[in-house]
Enzyme design. Structure first.
Site, PDB file in Angstrom:
ATOM      1  N   SER A   1       3.205  11.524  13.178  1.00 31.69           N
ATOM      2  CA  SER A   1       3.170  10.648  12.002  1.00 31.69           C
ATOM      3  C   SER A   1       4.317  10.967  11.047  1.00 31.69           C
ATOM      4  O   SER A   1       4.538  12.124  10.700  1.00 31.69           O
ATOM      5  CB  SER A   1       1.851  10.783  11.241  1.00 31.69           C
ATOM      6  OG  SER A   1       1.883   9.957  10.073  1.00 31.69           O
ATOM      7  N   SER A   2       4.953   9.906  10.567  1.00 27.43           N
ATOM      8  CA  SER A   2       6.014  10.080   9.563  1.00 27.43           C
ATOM      9  C   SER A   2       5.432  10.582   8.244  1.00 27.43           C
ATOM     10  O   SER A   2       6.143  11.150   7.414  1.00 27.43           O
ATOM     11  CB  SER A   2       6.693   8.739   9.313  1.00 27.43           C
ATOM     12  OG  SER A   2       5.751   7.815   8.749  1.00 27.43           O
TER      13      SER A   2
ATOM     14  N   GLU B   1       2.963   0.060  12.312  1.00 28.09           N
ATOM     15  CA  GLU B   1       1.837  -0.612  11.657  1.00 28.09           C
ATOM     16  C   GLU B   1       1.856  -2.117  11.893  1.00 28.09           C
ATOM     17  O   GLU B   1       0.868  -2.801  11.617  1.00 28.09           O
ATOM     18  CB  GLU B   1       1.804  -0.296  10.170  1.00 28.09           C
ATOM     19  CG  GLU B   1       2.917  -0.878   9.344  1.00 28.09           C
ATOM     20  CD  GLU B   1       2.805  -0.540   7.863  1.00 28.09           C
ATOM     21  OE1 GLU B   1       2.045   0.370   7.477  1.00 28.09           O
ATOM     22  OE2 GLU B   1       3.490  -1.209   7.061  1.00 28.09           O
TER      23      GLU B   1
ATOM     24  N   ARG C   1      -8.128  12.065  12.668  1.00 25.56           N
ATOM     25  CA  ARG C   1      -6.712  11.734  12.501  1.00 25.56           C
ATOM     26  C   ARG C   1      -5.900  13.035  12.378  1.00 25.56           C
ATOM     27  O   ARG C   1      -6.335  13.994  11.739  1.00 25.56           O
ATOM     28  CB  ARG C   1      -6.496  10.840  11.285  1.00 25.56           C
ATOM     29  CG  ARG C   1      -7.162   9.489  11.402  1.00 25.56           C
ATOM     30  CD  ARG C   1      -6.713   8.525  10.350  1.00 25.56           C
ATOM     31  NE  ARG C   1      -5.307   8.159  10.532  1.00 25.56           N
ATOM     32  CZ  ARG C   1      -4.656   7.285   9.757  1.00 25.56           C
ATOM     33  NH1 ARG C   1      -5.275   6.715   8.724  1.00 25.56           N
ATOM     34  NH2 ARG C   1      -3.393   6.987   9.988  1.00 25.56           N
TER      35      ARG C   1
ATOM     36  N   LYS D   1       0.844  -1.200   0.000  1.00 21.30           N
ATOM     37  CA  LYS D   1       0.000   0.000   0.000  1.00 21.30           C
ATOM     38  C   LYS D   1       0.881   1.252   0.000  1.00 21.30           C
ATOM     39  O   LYS D   1       0.649   2.198  -0.733  1.00 21.30           O
ATOM     40  CB  LYS D   1      -0.904  -0.008   1.218  1.00 21.30           C
ATOM     41  CG  LYS D   1      -1.677   1.264   1.486  1.00 21.30           C
ATOM     42  CD  LYS D   1      -1.072   2.080   2.617  1.00 21.30           C
ATOM     43  CE  LYS D   1      -1.255   1.426   3.934  1.00 21.30           C
ATOM     44  NZ  LYS D   1      -0.726   2.221   5.055  1.00 21.30           N
TER      45      LYS D   1
ATOM     46  N   HIS E   1      -3.825   6.463  14.384  1.00 25.78           N
ATOM     47  CA  HIS E   1      -3.971   5.621  13.186  1.00 25.78           C
ATOM     48  C   HIS E   1      -5.451   5.469  12.818  1.00 25.78           C
ATOM     49  O   HIS E   1      -6.271   6.305  13.190  1.00 25.78           O
ATOM     50  CB  HIS E   1      -3.304   4.264  13.451  1.00 25.78           C
ATOM     51  CG  HIS E   1      -1.830   4.297  13.172  1.00 25.78           C
ATOM     52  ND1 HIS E   1      -1.023   3.180  13.194  1.00 25.78           N
ATOM     53  CD2 HIS E   1      -0.998   5.325  12.856  1.00 25.78           C
ATOM     54  CE1 HIS E   1       0.218   3.513  12.892  1.00 25.78           C
ATOM     55  NE2 HIS E   1       0.260   4.796  12.681  1.00 25.78           N
TER      56      HIS E   1
ATOM     57  N   ARG F   1       2.828   5.873  -3.066  1.00 23.96           N
ATOM     58  CA  ARG F   1       3.928   6.798  -3.368  1.00 23.96           C
ATOM     59  C   ARG F   1       4.170   6.865  -4.875  1.00 23.96           C
ATOM     60  O   ARG F   1       4.316   7.934  -5.456  1.00 23.96           O
ATOM     61  CB  ARG F   1       5.217   6.356  -2.662  1.00 23.96           C
ATOM     62  CG  ARG F   1       5.319   6.796  -1.231  1.00 23.96           C
ATOM     63  CD  ARG F   1       6.412   6.060  -0.490  1.00 23.96           C
ATOM     64  NE  ARG F   1       6.573   6.559   0.866  1.00 23.96           N
ATOM     65  CZ  ARG F   1       5.720   6.322   1.846  1.00 23.96           C
ATOM     66  NH1 ARG F   1       4.602   5.611   1.620  1.00 23.96           N
ATOM     67  NH2 ARG F   1       5.942   6.798   3.062  1.00 23.96           N
TER      68      ARG F   1
HETATM   69  O1  LIG Z   1       3.890   6.578   4.751  1.00 19.85           O
HETATM   70  C1  LIG Z   1       3.234   5.504   4.820  1.00 19.85           C
HETATM   71  O2  LIG Z   1       2.892   4.849   3.818  1.00 19.85           O
HETATM   72  C2  LIG Z   1       2.890   4.984   6.174  1.00 19.85           C
HETATM   73  C3  LIG Z   1       3.547   5.481   7.261  1.00 19.85           C
HETATM   74  C4  LIG Z   1       3.291   5.036   8.640  1.00 19.85           C
HETATM   75  O3  LIG Z   1       2.478   5.995   9.267  1.00 19.85           O
HETATM   76  P1  LIG Z   1       2.787   6.533  10.760  1.00 19.85           P
HETATM   77  O4  LIG Z   1       4.124   7.206  10.725  1.00 19.85           O
HETATM   78  O5  LIG Z   1       1.664   7.457  11.044  1.00 19.85           O
HETATM   79  O6  LIG Z   1       2.802   5.315  11.635  1.00 19.85           O
HETATM   80  C5  LIG Z   1       2.582   3.678   8.649  1.00 19.85           C
HETATM   81  O7  LIG Z   1       2.153   3.359   9.979  1.00 19.85           O
HETATM   82  C6  LIG Z   1       1.418   3.689   7.698  1.00 19.85           C
HETATM   83  O8  LIG Z   1       0.760   2.431   7.750  1.00 19.85           O
HETATM   84  C7  LIG Z   1       1.859   3.929   6.270  1.00 19.85           C
HETATM   85  C1  LIG Z   2      -1.650   3.362   9.727  1.00 18.79           C
HETATM   86  C2  LIG Z   2      -1.916   2.709   8.590  1.00 18.79           C
HETATM   87  O1  LIG Z   2      -2.336   3.284   7.415  1.00 18.79           O
HETATM   88  P1  LIG Z   2      -2.517   4.791   6.984  1.00 18.79           P
HETATM   89  O2  LIG Z   2      -1.930   5.671   8.073  1.00 18.79           O
HETATM   90  O3  LIG Z   2      -1.762   4.890   5.681  1.00 18.79           O
HETATM   91  O4  LIG Z   2      -4.002   5.015   6.817  1.00 18.79           O
HETATM   92  C3  LIG Z   2      -1.776   1.232   8.460  1.00 18.79           C
HETATM   93  O5  LIG Z   2      -1.902   0.744   7.300  1.00 18.79           O
HETATM   94  O6  LIG Z   2      -1.537   0.567   9.498  1.00 18.79           O
END
Ligand SMILES: O=C(O)C1=C[C@@H](OP(=O)(O)O)[C@@H](O)[C@H](O)C1
Ligand SMILES: C=C(OP(=O)(O)O)C(=O)O
Length: 471
Positions: free
Chosen positions: A202-203, A349, A150, A41, A376, A46
């Site tokens: 969040s990243s 995640e 969120r 995903k 999340h 991206r």
């Molecule tokens: O950039 C991405 O594709 C993601 C970054 C992460 O988010 P967080 O940094 O909010 O955990 C991850 O947990 C999420 O499932 C997908």
């Molecule tokens: C946090 C998640 O997804 P997103 O933040 O991309 O909705 C995930 O897939 O666990």
């Protein structure tokens, strides 16, 4: 079906009447299988964003086809890109050919009012507003009810600092969905420059700004700073962003910690094969751990920025054996699952799947470094605590994670809170606790629409669904 009170501040309130899925129970029968899973995903979304910005048509081979990728495609089409399905070699769906958003941005992409539905996709709600900020005209953003809870502030504030008008709609107290992004006037474009954000929640706030940084006249220097000294979570996902940018010719300097310098320049057209989603392989690998079985996943990348690569270090701590030979990743479960003490700040995640394994472990576990999971798809710390305890488990929320102790577990409904990884966590526990019913298993369609069928195949031992191969 009424929804339990999770007690959390963020836990969503899914609509009533959701389905109840009887999680397959295997008891003492070990799960033995081999399978691949659909595309990542995070990588798919991206590549879609970069394709929309590219200097020519792009092709994604073996992309994910799920709700999150569909929402991203629809968002990019709303911004002027074109996406076409073409035959590929993946058993999980067609390849995609993307025609980028027409340029010049300040005219060609149409200055009409646009509207983007983000669903509950963090990648859409964070990555698309900065893209829309490049385009003339206005774009409204909204999503599922819980999407409005969120965190979005750092992206909104970053855009405002760049001179973008972001109009907060609805009664949102702080910068959150719904809002409208107003692009530059005709003939104008975003200058970019130096930005400081607090990405400790969040990243994706970092990734969102890096993905478009090359399109600013002076590029972008992004610095993360948090008042409490917190770092950026899920850093492999930021590394994934940097790696994809470099793949398309964008110059990124990340030589200093928590600082990224993106040079201005074009995004080169590309043709890429999307890796399978290693995080989504997690529940299937967990099945081997909790049942003392063996699960293999072919085509496992030796080098990858996916957070799911960390299964190689995580699963042995439960007592499992892991090996990666000729691209096949194999997990062999232990006779007894022992508890773990894990910092999951690099790959939050994975936490719902890890927590599911901890729930059936014979000794206590502590999971740390995941406070941001409260933002999340749901407040995962509250939701996991509530649902594990509903089964008779002994989970306790801590400031930045969970403590889970052994307990005698019993049949119950495991609520998903519209969170795909909550649903799969319930399925993992259901393998060894008879009578678990997962509420709204369909929510796995967010990133893995095939999950119910794949899980049934897994326990029936018939899942050898790999690229082009059949049982
Ligand atoms: O950039 C991405 O594709 C993601 C970054 C992460 O988010 P967080 O940094 O909010 O955990 C991850 O947990 C999420 O499932 C997908
Ligand atoms: C946090 C998640 O997804 P997103 O933040 O991309 O909705 C995930 O897939 O666990």
């Amino acid at each position: 079906m009424t929804h339990p009170d999770s007690g959390g501040t963020q836990a969503t309130e899914p609509t009533t009447g959701n389905s109840l899925w009887s999680a397959p129970f295997v008891g003492a029968s070990p799960v033995v299988s081999s399978l691949t899973v659909p595309g990542s995903k995070s990588l798919t979304n991206r590549w879609l964003v970069l394709a929309a910005l590219a200097d020519g048509p792009c092709r994604l081979r073996a992309p994910l086809h799920s709700r999150d990728s569909r929402l991203m495609i629809q968002a990019l089409q709303e911004l002027g890109a074109h996406v076409q399905e073409v035959d590929g070699d993946s058993p999980f769906g067609p390849d995609l050919v993307i025609t980028p958003i027409p340029r010049p941005f300040d005219a060609g992409s149409g200055s009409g009012d646009r509207s983007v539905d983000c669903g509950l996709a963090g990648t859409v709600m964070r990555f698309v507003p900065p893209l829309a900020a490049l385009l003339a005209g206005s774009t409204q953003f909204d999503g599922d009810p819980h999407a409005r809870k969120r965190p979005m502030g750092p992206v909104v504030e970053a855009l405002q600092a760049l001179g973008v008008t972001v109009e907060l709609n609805g009664d949102n107290r702080d910068a959150a969905l719904p809002f409208t992004v107003h692009g530059p006037s005709a003939g104008e474009s975003l200058v970019g420059g130096e930005l400081r954000i607090d990405a400790s929640a969040s990243s994706q706030f970092v990734s969102a700004m890096l993905l478009v940084g090359s399109q600013f006249r002076n590029g972008l220097t992004l610095v993360h700073h948090s008042p409490d000294g917190g770092g950026v979570p899920s850093m492999p996902h930021v590394d994934m962003t940097v790696e994809t940018l470099r793949h398309v010719g964008v110059v990124v300097d990340d030589s200093q910690p928590a600082r990224w310098v993106v040079s201005p320049g074009p995004v080169a057209a590309f043709d890429i094969r999307v890796e399978q989603d290693l995080s989504n392989a997690g529940p299937f690998l967990a099945a081997a751990v909790v049942t003392g079985g063996q699960v293999s996943v072919p085509h496992w990348p030796l080098e990858t920025t996916q957070g799911g690569a960390h299964w190689r270090e995580i699963l042995p701590q439960f007592g499992a054996q892991v090996e990666l030979v000729d691209g096949v990743f194999t997990v062999t479960g232990p006779r007894h699952v022992r508890g773990v003490d894990l910092d999951l700040s690099l790959a939050g995640e994975l936490a719902p799947t890890v927590a599911a394994i901890c729930t059936v472990a014979t000794t206590p576990s502590r999971l740390r470094g995941i406070a941001h999971l409260r933002g999340h798809e749901t407040d995962r710390l509250a939701a996991l605590t509530t649902e594990i305890n509903r089964l008779g488990g002994r989970a306790t929320e801590t400031e930045d994670g969970l403590v889970i102790e052994p307990a005698s577990l019993h049949a119950a409904t495991f609520f998903s809170y519209d969170d795909h990884r909550m649903a799969t966590a319930g399925a993992v526990i259901g393998l060894v606790v008879d009578g678990i019913q997962v509420e709204n298993v369909e929510t796995t369609a967010k990133t893995l629409p095939q999950f119910p069928t794949m899980w049934q195949d897994l326990v029936s031992g018939s899942s050898t669904r790999t690229t082009g191969e059949t049982a």
